[in-house]
Scaffold this motif. Sequence first.
Motif, PDB file in Angstrom:
ATOM      1  N   GLY A 117       0.817  -1.217   0.000  1.00 22.28           N
ATOM      2  CA  GLY A 117       0.000   0.000   0.000  1.00 22.28           C
ATOM      3  C   GLY A 117       0.844   1.257   0.000  1.00 22.28           C
ATOM      4  N   PHE A 118       1.864   1.291   0.853  1.00 24.35           N
ATOM      5  CA  PHE A 118       2.745   2.457   0.871  1.00 24.35           C
ATOM      6  C   PHE A 118       3.557   2.538  -0.417  1.00 24.35           C
ATOM      7  CE2 PHE A 118       6.758   4.578   1.878  1.00 24.35           C
ATOM      8  CZ  PHE A 118       6.279   5.782   2.382  1.00 24.35           C
ATOM      9  N   HIS A 119       3.906   1.393  -0.989  1.00 27.91           N
ATOM     10  CA  HIS A 119       4.645   1.394  -2.258  1.00 27.91           C
ATOM     11  C   HIS A 119       3.812   2.064  -3.353  1.00 27.91           C
ATOM     12  CE1 HIS A 119       7.853  -0.149  -4.866  1.00 27.91           C
ATOM     13  NE2 HIS A 119       6.918  -0.366  -5.752  1.00 27.91           N
ATOM     14  N   ILE A 120       2.505   1.802  -3.357  1.00 31.09           N
ATOM     15  CA  ILE A 120       1.624   2.444  -4.334  1.00 31.09           C
ATOM     16  C   ILE A 120       1.635   3.957  -4.139  1.00 31.09           C
ATOM     17  CG2 ILE A 120      -0.788   2.689  -5.055  1.00 31.09           C
ATOM     18  CD1 ILE A 120      -1.156  -0.264  -4.303  1.00 31.09           C
ATOM     19  N   TYR A 121       1.516   4.385  -2.892  1.00 29.34           N
ATOM     20  CA  TYR A 121       1.544   5.823  -2.604  1.00 29.34           C
ATOM     21  C   TYR A 121       2.875   6.448  -3.013  1.00 29.34           C
ATOM     22  CZ  TYR A 121       2.474   9.936   0.251  1.00 29.34           C
ATOM     23  OH  TYR A 121       2.860  11.170   0.676  1.00 29.34           O
ATOM     24  N   ASP A 122       3.977   5.777  -2.679  1.00 27.15           N
ATOM     25  CA  ASP A 122       5.292   6.333  -2.964  1.00 27.15           C
ATOM     26  C   ASP A 122       5.546   6.434  -4.462  1.00 27.15           C
ATOM     27  OD1 ASP A 122       8.144   7.022  -2.141  1.00 27.15           O
ATOM     28  OD2 ASP A 122       8.480   5.239  -3.363  1.00 27.15           O
ATOM     29  N   VAL A 123       5.235   5.362  -5.185  1.00 23.76           N
ATOM     30  CA  VAL A 123       5.482   5.358  -6.634  1.00 23.76           C
ATOM     31  C   VAL A 123       4.549   6.332  -7.347  1.00 23.76           C
ATOM     32  CG1 VAL A 123       5.407   3.932  -8.716  1.00 23.76           C
ATOM     33  CG2 VAL A 123       6.388   3.009  -6.622  1.00 23.76           C
ATOM     34  N   GLY A 124       3.297   6.401  -6.880  1.00 22.94           N
ATOM     35  CA  GLY A 124       2.328   7.239  -7.578  1.00 22.94           C
ATOM     36  C   GLY A 124       2.457   8.721  -7.299  1.00 22.94           C
ATOM     37  N   PHE A 125       2.925   9.084  -6.088  1.00 20.01           N
ATOM     38  CA  PHE A 125       2.888  10.497  -5.709  1.00 20.01           C
ATOM     39  C   PHE A 125       4.247  11.074  -5.334  1.00 20.01           C
ATOM     40  CE2 PHE A 125      -1.293   8.725  -4.794  1.00 20.01           C
ATOM     41  CZ  PHE A 125      -2.112   9.600  -5.473  1.00 20.01           C
ATOM     42  N   GLN A 126       5.246  10.219  -5.102  1.00 22.03           N
ATOM     43  CA  GLN A 126       6.552  10.713  -4.705  1.00 22.03           C
ATOM     44  C   GLN A 126       7.635  10.414  -5.737  1.00 22.03           C
ATOM     45  OE1 GLN A 126       6.805  12.495  -1.785  1.00 22.03           O
ATOM     46  NE2 GLN A 126       4.589  12.230  -1.669  1.00 22.03           N
ATOM     47  N   SER A 127       7.269   9.810  -6.841  1.00 16.89           N
ATOM     48  CA  SER A 127       8.265   9.423  -7.840  1.00 16.89           C
ATOM     49  C   SER A 127       8.747  10.632  -8.630  1.00 16.89           C
ATOM     50  CB  SER A 127       7.674   8.384  -8.800  1.00 16.89           C
ATOM     51  OG  SER A 127       8.576   8.100  -9.845  1.00 16.89           O
ATOM     52  N   PRO A 128      10.044  10.706  -8.919  1.00 21.39           N
ATOM     53  CA  PRO A 128      10.552  11.817  -9.740  1.00 21.39           C
ATOM     54  C   PRO A 128      10.187  11.665 -11.217  1.00 21.39           C
ATOM     55  CG  PRO A 128      12.326  10.293  -9.200  1.00 21.39           C
ATOM     56  CD  PRO A 128      11.132   9.840  -8.433  1.00 21.39           C
ATOM     57  N   ASN A 129       9.755  10.471 -11.619  1.00 21.34           N
ATOM     58  CA  ASN A 129       9.399  10.220 -13.015  1.00 21.34           C
ATOM     59  C   ASN A 129       7.982   9.651 -13.043  1.00 21.34           C
ATOM     60  OD1 ASN A 129       9.277   9.648 -15.740  1.00 21.34           O
ATOM     61  ND2 ASN A 129      11.289   8.697 -15.815  1.00 21.34           N
ATOM     62  N   VAL A 130       6.987  10.537 -13.081  1.00 24.15           N
ATOM     63  CA  VAL A 130       5.593  10.132 -12.938  1.00 24.15           C
ATOM     64  C   VAL A 130       5.149   9.229 -14.084  1.00 24.15           C
ATOM     65  CG1 VAL A 130       3.221  10.973 -12.774  1.00 24.15           C
ATOM     66  CG2 VAL A 130       5.074  12.235 -11.679  1.00 24.15           C
ATOM     67  N   GLU A 131       5.516   9.560 -15.306  1.00 22.48           N
ATOM     68  CA  GLU A 131       5.066   8.774 -16.452  1.00 22.48           C
ATOM     69  C   GLU A 131       5.612   7.349 -16.406  1.00 22.48           C
ATOM     70  OE1 GLU A 131       2.859   9.755 -18.340  1.00 22.48           O
ATOM     71  OE2 GLU A 131       2.816  11.917 -18.027  1.00 22.48           O
ATOM     72  N   ALA A 132       6.855   7.203 -15.981  1.00 26.98           N
ATOM     73  CA  ALA A 132       7.443   5.867 -15.898  1.00 26.98           C
ATOM     74  C   ALA A 132       6.846   5.062 -14.760  1.00 26.98           C
ATOM     75  CB  ALA A 132       8.953   5.969 -15.733  1.00 26.98           C
ATOM     76  N   ALA A 133       6.428   5.742 -13.703  1.00 31.52           N
ATOM     77  CA  ALA A 133       5.919   5.051 -12.519  1.00 31.52           C
ATOM     78  C   ALA A 133       4.452   4.674 -12.637  1.00 31.52           C
ATOM     79  CB  ALA A 133       6.126   5.931 -11.290  1.00 31.52           C
ATOM     80  N   ARG A 134       3.698   5.340 -13.502  1.00 33.28           N
ATOM     81  CA  ARG A 134       2.243   5.126 -13.535  1.00 33.28           C
ATOM     82  C   ARG A 134       1.850   3.671 -13.785  1.00 33.28           C
ATOM     83  NH1 ARG A 134      -0.016   8.968 -17.508  1.00 33.28           N
ATOM     84  NH2 ARG A 134       0.353  10.466 -15.826  1.00 33.28           N
ATOM     85  N   PRO A 135       2.439   2.968 -14.761  1.00 29.18           N
ATOM     86  CA  PRO A 135       2.047   1.555 -14.950  1.00 29.18           C
ATOM     87  C   PRO A 135       2.332   0.690 -13.726  1.00 29.18           C
ATOM     88  CG  PRO A 135       3.273   2.365 -16.854  1.00 29.18           C
ATOM     89  CD  PRO A 135       3.417   3.388 -15.787  1.00 29.18           C
TER      90      PRO A 135
END
Length: 559
Positions: free
Chosen positions: A505-523
């Motif tokens: 659950g936290f991984h989803i939050y971190d990747v979706g909202f804290q990632s420096p590369n949003v487009e790469a993280a979305r999938p």
Amino acid sequence: MMRIGARQWFASGLPWIWLNGAAVAINVIMVVGLLGLIAVRGLGHFWPAAILQAEVRVQQEMTTLIGSIADDELVSADQLRATGVDLPEGQESAKRLLIKAGNRDVTGADFLWVLEQDLKQLSYPKEVMTLERREWGNFYGRLVAVKQAGAVIGDRDTQEDAVLWALLLERVARSLSIYDDIKRIEKGTIGDINYGMERLRLDQRGLELEGLLTPILQAELDAKRDVLDRRYEGLQQQLIDLYAAFERDSMMAETMSGAQVEINVSKIVRAFRPNDMTGMEKITFYMSKVWEFVSTEPREANTEGGVYPAIFGTVLMVLLMSVMVTPIGVVAAIYLREYAKQGFVTRIIRIAVNNLAGVPSIVYGVFGLGFFIYFLGGNIDQLFFADAAPAPTFGTPGLLWASLTLALLTVPVVIVATEEGLSRIPRAVREGSLALGATKSETLWRVVLPMSSPAIMTGVILAVARAAGEVAPLMLVGVVKLAPSLPLDGNYPFLHLDQKFMHLGFHIYDVGFQSPNVEAARPLVYATAFLLVLVIALLNLSAVAIRNRLREKYKALES
């Protein structure tokens, strides 16, 4: 007549049956549709997408574009004209493509939007390759040469393309094998040595605090430390040799602009040519990528690699939470139903228990931080881990406090479910047990509780479903973005309840909202969300299977 028939139809209850059936069907369609959307968006990311090559106009100049289509959308002509895009008169909309061009270390960005109608001379060359790298994301381009220790051992001018490509794949496989050896030594053997050194330090510190450190004991500790130091020095030399071999090979590649760059093979995780792959090769590649996602550690700020530590942490935390919440909830329910006097105070307690189920989860997180970590953990450190001071052991967020916090969050569900189960046990069963000479406690533990175990498992199922997806309280009591090691390993005491852990659950939050590369993280957000649903479903199905088995076992007694 029609009016009478309508009245009879409504009186029969059929409209409400159809209404309920329609509501259930709509809910099923919505759930299946949501899961399907998440699955397609997430799992489709692992399929080897075709790489296009086209000429496109950028700032009034034609340039070559190489990349894969990551997304597309239909944009109105008015929106495009407002941004300065020239469109033919009468055109109402245009399709815009999100191209993953990679090469972030060369161009500064690995995604760009282009209009589909602006792509000229579109083709899908077979020789264009994709390199998955440990840093800087994917690289798209053409293979120019392969080097060993700085010397060219193959290039496209003197060798056939298939031979040169096979040479690169051989060097990549060699690099990956060496990388596995390095990680095995660094995280395995050296990790055990570091753990042993830390234990010796704590033992010596503890003896010093107690005034029991004699010269003989000091000599024994020094001897053990010398053994570990010699092992470490030998492994260090081995690592130096492995790293030298690991970084030996490199390659020359050509970008879409025609520039040539040198890439060390040690930075490559996977090399493939999607335009030259057969259907079976793509399926094999897809399965290997899915396996990598569920069995390896993340990399590139969690935007690449796998989520195995998060899966492990989620399942372990839920199991610990279940072990903690079940006895607490069952004992509380037994007292309220079997022993407490049914009066005003008991009713107030039940109301309070029901209200606890509606408290926001972040409040439990704050309580866990203040009471479990700062108060209990701090006192535990002072009493039992003074040798580790000033570094906290249990006075810091960790797996134990996260499990306890979620156990406290879900205990009302278990209490209510257990009370319902106890209330459904026939009075005749209790009286029959007492008539045969059993005491009240024997009747409770050997007759009533086993028969109410399906209801207890129902409470556990609801608790698992509630706790597994919680994120807000975990951010305060133990979860982290990237954990250096798993909380369960081969070092004593094997289960390290004081360690921080990763959570899906936290991984989803971190990747979706804290990632420096949003487009790469979305999938990966979709893929991780789908995986979290599967994990929760598997945990619940396991509990349901246990509950059904218990229900069949005690069905005869209930009847």
